[in-house]
Design an enzyme around this catalytic site. Sequence first.
Site, short mmCIF file in Angstrom:
data_model
loop_
_atom_site.label_atom_id
_atom_site.label_comp_id
_atom_site.label_asym_id
_atom_site.label_seq_id
_atom_site.Cartn_x
_atom_site.Cartn_y
_atom_site.Cartn_z
N LYS A 112 -26.13 -27.56 15.96
CA LYS A 112 -25.03 -27.21 16.86
C LYS A 112 -25.39 -27.47 18.31
CE LYS A 112 -22.66 -23.53 14.35
NZ LYS A 112 -22.48 -22.08 14.34
N GLU A 113 -26.70 -27.48 18.60
CA GLU A 113 -27.14 -27.65 19.97
C GLU A 113 -28.03 -28.90 20.03
OE1 GLU A 113 -27.09 -22.89 20.93
OE2 GLU A 113 -28.98 -23.72 20.30
N ASP A 142 -35.15 -20.51 18.34
CA ASP A 142 -34.89 -19.63 17.21
C ASP A 142 -34.75 -20.39 15.91
OD1 ASP A 142 -35.18 -17.14 18.13
OD2 ASP A 142 -33.05 -16.68 18.38
N LYS A 279 -30.01 -13.49 20.58
CA LYS A 279 -30.56 -13.99 21.84
C LYS A 279 -31.40 -12.93 22.57
CE LYS A 279 -28.98 -15.47 26.30
NZ LYS A 279 -27.77 -15.60 27.12
N ASP A 303 -28.93 -20.48 29.16
CA ASP A 303 -28.61 -20.91 27.81
C ASP A 303 -28.92 -22.39 27.72
OD1 ASP A 303 -27.66 -18.44 27.24
OD2 ASP A 303 -25.53 -18.94 27.41
N ASP A 461 -25.78 -9.42 27.32
CA ASP A 461 -25.80 -9.59 28.77
C ASP A 461 -25.04 -8.45 29.45
OD1 ASP A 461 -23.54 -10.55 27.50
OD2 ASP A 461 -23.42 -12.41 28.63
O1 LIG Z 1 -29.75 -16.00 17.44
C1 LIG Z 1 -29.51 -16.58 18.49
C2 LIG Z 1 -28.19 -16.89 18.89
C3 LIG Z 1 -28.02 -17.55 20.11
N1 LIG Z 1 -29.06 -17.90 20.89
C4 LIG Z 1 -28.85 -18.62 22.17
O2 LIG Z 1 -27.97 -17.89 22.97
C5 LIG Z 1 -27.33 -18.77 23.88
C6 LIG Z 1 -25.86 -18.46 23.97
O3 LIG Z 1 -25.22 -18.87 22.80
P1 LIG Z 1 -23.87 -19.72 22.77
O4 LIG Z 1 -23.65 -20.16 21.39
O5 LIG Z 1 -23.91 -20.75 23.84
O6 LIG Z 1 -22.83 -18.60 23.06
P2 LIG Z 1 -21.78 -18.46 24.26
O7 LIG Z 1 -20.64 -17.67 23.71
O8 LIG Z 1 -21.47 -19.74 24.89
O9 LIG Z 1 -22.60 -17.55 25.26
C7 LIG Z 1 -22.06 -16.57 26.10
O10 LIG Z 1 -22.05 -15.30 25.47
C8 LIG Z 1 -23.32 -14.80 25.05
C9 LIG Z 1 -23.10 -13.40 24.52
O11 LIG Z 1 -22.27 -13.37 23.42
C10 LIG Z 1 -24.29 -14.77 26.21
O12 LIG Z 1 -25.55 -14.47 25.72
C11 LIG Z 1 -24.35 -16.15 26.84
O13 LIG Z 1 -25.22 -16.16 27.92
C12 LIG Z 1 -22.97 -16.53 27.30
O14 LIG Z 1 -22.99 -17.80 27.93
C13 LIG Z 1 -27.63 -20.18 23.40
O15 LIG Z 1 -28.56 -20.76 24.27
C14 LIG Z 1 -28.20 -19.95 22.02
O16 LIG Z 1 -29.12 -20.94 21.68
C15 LIG Z 1 -30.36 -17.59 20.49
O17 LIG Z 1 -31.31 -17.91 21.19
N2 LIG Z 1 -30.54 -16.93 19.30
MN LIG Z 2 -22.67 -21.26 25.51
#
Ligand SMILES: O=c1ccn([C@@H]2O[C@H](COP(=O)(O)OP(=O)(O)O[C@H]3O[C@H](CO)[C@@H](O)[C@H](O)[C@H]3O)[C@@H](O)[C@H]2O)c(=O)[nH]1
Ligand SMILES: [Mn+2]
Length: 749
Positions: A112-113, A142, A279, A303, A461
Site C-alpha cells: 500500500k505504501e 512495521d 503507529k 508519516d 495523535d
Molecule cells: O500499524 C501501523 C499502521 C500505520 N502505520 C503508519 O502510520 C502512518 C499513518 O497511516 P496512514 O495510512 O497514512 O493513515 P492516515 O489516515 O493518512 O493518517 C492520519 O491519521 C492517523 C491516525 O489515524 C495519524 O497517525 C496520521 O499521522 C494521520 O496523517 C503511516 O506512515 C503508516 O505507515 C504504522 O506504522 N503501523
Molecule cells: Mn496518510
Amino acid sequence: MERRSRPLSLCHVNTKSIVINRTHMLIHALAIIVLIHFRVSYFFTETSSRSKPTILAWVMIFLAELMLSFFWLLNQAHRWRPVTRTAFPERLPEDGKLPPIDVFVCTADPDKEPTVDVMNTVISAMALDYPPEKIHVYLSDDGGSPLTLYGMREAYDFARRWLPFCKRFGIKTRCPKAYFRDDGDDEEDDDGVDGKSSDEYDSEKRKVKEKYELFKARVNRYRASGHGDSCLSSRDHPSTVEVIRGSSADEVVQADKQNMPLLVYVAREKRPSHHHHFKAGALNVLLRVSGVMSNSPYVLVMDCDMYCNDPSSARQAMCFHLDPEISPSLSFVQFPQRFHNISEKDIYDGKLRSYYWTSLCGMDGLKGPVLSGTGFYIKRESLNGKSIHEGTDVMDLMKLFGNSKEFIKYLQQNDQPSKNIILGDSAAFWREAQFLASCGYESGTKWGQEVGFLYQSVAEDYFTGFTLHCKGWTSVYYSPLRPQFMGTSTTNLNDLLIQGTRWSSGLAEVGFSGFCPLIYGSLRMPILQSMCYAELAFFPLFCLPICIFATIPQICLLNGIAIYPKVSSTYSMVFSLVFVSSLCKHLYEVVASGHSVRAFINEQRMWMIRSVTSHVYGTMDATLKQLGMRKASFSPTNKAADDQQSKRYEMGVFDFQTSTMFLAPMVTAVILNAACFVGGITRALLLGCWDQLLMQMVLVLFVLVMSYPVTEGMVLRTDKGRIPPSVSLVSATLCLALLSLGSAFLGTE
Ligand SMILES: O=c1ccn([C@@H]2O[C@H](COP(=O)(O)OP(=O)(O)O[C@H]3O[C@H](CO)[C@@H](O)[C@H](O)[C@H]3O)[C@@H](O)[C@H]2O)c(=O)[nH]1
Ligand SMILES: [Mn+2]
C-alpha cells in the site's frame, strides 16, 4: 546585543477575524435562543394541529436542533481568538549551538505504501537544512519487509549524491520525486541555482536524475524478483535494527560520510500473541531505540506518505523551541498537512480545509493546536510522562520505562544528548537495541498509558496531544506560505470513507471514555481549549442530527405534518436566519482562506456524505469498542494510485466504487428525499398548504441539490464509477421500508 533582544518568533492576533467571529456568535446565539423558545412554547400551548405523531416528529427535530446547537457552541471555541505566527530562522544561534533532532518515519505495508515513495520521504528528511551530524533519521518498518531494508540501502547511496547536489545549488524541493516531477520552469525559478552557471546546474541535474532513475529501477527490480514479499511475515517477525551505511563502495561519491545524517532501519518484533498498537506502538519503539543511539531532545515525526517540501522546517521549528518566552512549556510545533495530489476541483474535500486553515489557527490562540500525526517537532522530554533528573530513583523509572538500564541511563542524561551517539559496534549494544524493540518489552510498563505515544485510541495523535495539554504543555501551529510538508491524500471515495471511519472511531472513542474532553479536559485545561478537543471528539456524532434531518422532515412532508413555522409567521424568519447565517459564515471562512465557492459546496456535500456514512460506522465502532465487543484496527490507507480512478478524480467525477455499506445510506437518503419532495409538492398543489410546508420543501430541495452527484451516479452515469443498479435497488427497498415505517408512526391519516 541588539541582535539578542530580537525575538525568534512573533504571534499576531487576527483582530479582523475576532470581530467578525464574535459578532456572528452573538447574532447566531440570539437566533438559536428564539428558536428554542419557539420549540419549547409549542409543547406548552394547545393547538389544533397537536396530535401524537406530530409531537413525536417535533420532539425528534427539536432534539436534532439541540444537538446541532450544542455542536455549534463547541465550534465557537476555536473562533474566539485565532492567531498566526512568523518565525525568524536567521536569528537562530550558529549551527554549533543548535540542538540535535531525531526524525521518525513510519511505514507499515510495502504494497500500500510504495517503497520508492517511502524512500523519497526518508531522503527528504535526510536533506533537511540543518547540520547533518545533528540529524538522525529512523525508519520504522512495521511490515518487517526485506524490500524496505533494501530500499533504505539504495536510498542511502542515492542520498550521497543527492544531498551535495541540493546543497550546492540551493535546491528547495529536496524530495527527489517531487523535484523531478515539477521539472518545469516554475521550479527552477523557485529554486534558483545559487550563483552557479546554469550549464553546470543542468549537467549535474542530468547526472543526478540518472542516479535517481537507477535507484528506482533497482528497488523495483528487487520487488519484481519477489524478494520483498512479506505478506506472511508482516505480523510475525523478529526485530531488526540496522545502521544503514549504503552498499556500493565503488561509487564516486561527492560527499564523505561526515556529511551524511545517521540513517537507521528499525523493524520491531511482531508476534500474533502481542498487540502491537499500530503507529503509536511503532513510534514508541523508535523513542526507545533512538533513546540509546542519539537521544536528541527534539523529534520530528513523519508519516511515510508525507515528505519534507521545504528544508527549513527544522530551523523554523527551533525558532519556537529555543524561544525563551515560550520554550519551557512548549511540547510541540505542528505544521499543517498539505497534499500534493489534490486535484483542482478537490471534490472530496481532501484538503481538510476547515481543520488546517481554521481550527488549528484558532487553537493556536488558546493553548495550542491538536497533535496531527505527522509534520510536528516534539520535545522528547514531554513524552516522558514525568520530569526526570539525575537523582530520580532507577527502580521507579523501570516501572515506567521498562528494564533497559541503558535506556534509563540516557533518559537521565537528557541534557547532553549529542554525546550519546553510539554507532554500535559492540554486540552488547545491539542486544540492547533488539531488546528495546522486542514485543514483550512493554509488558508491565507504562508505555502507551503514561509514557510515549498513547494507545487508548486509534487516533493516537489526537489523544497524545490531548493528554499533553492536560498536563500543562502547550503547542504552536506554524503555517508558513511554502508548505513545509506535503503528503498523499486519499483521492477516492472508498479510501476516504474507510479512513474517515477510523478517524471517527478513534475520536469518538475518546469522547465516550473517561477521558471525555468536556469532563476530564475541562478540569485540567482552560474551558475554551477543552471545548476545541470536545468539538473533535464529538464530531462523528454529527451523524445523529444529520440522519434525523435527512429523513424526518421528509417523511413529515410526505404525510403533511408541518414541523417548521408557517412562512407567514415571524418565527420563520428566525429559522431562516439560523440556516442562512451558518451557511454565510462558512462561505466567508472558505473565501477568506483563499478558497473558492466550489470548495464551500464540496465541504458542505462531504460533510453530509460523511455524516451518513463514516461518522455512523465510526460511532458504532467506538460504541462497540467501549462495550468490549470489538477490537481496535488500523488499516493504513492506500497510497498507490489506480489510473482509471485517478482520471475520474482529476475530472471531478465521483467514484462510487465502494462497498454497499457506504453507498446504501447515501443512496437511500437521496431516494427518500426525492420521493418525499415529489409527494410534498403534489400534496401542496392539491391541498394548497404551502404556508405550512414550504420551509420543509426548501430543506429537502437543499439536500437534493447538494447531493446531485449521487443522483447523477445513480441515474445518468454508465461508467465503472457509477452507483451499481443493484445498490440502487437495495436502497430503494430500504427507502420503502423507512417510508412505511415512518408513515406508520407519523402518519396522521
Ligand atoms: O500499524 C501501523 C499502521 C500505520 N502505520 C503508519 O502510520 C502512518 C499513518 O497511516 P496512514 O495510512 O497514512 O493513515 P492516515 O489516515 O493518512 O493518517 C492520519 O491519521 C492517523 C491516525 O489515524 C495519524 O497517525 C496520521 O499521522 C494521520 O496523517 C503511516 O506512515 C503508516 O505507515 C504504522 O506504522 N503501523
Ligand atoms: Mn496518510
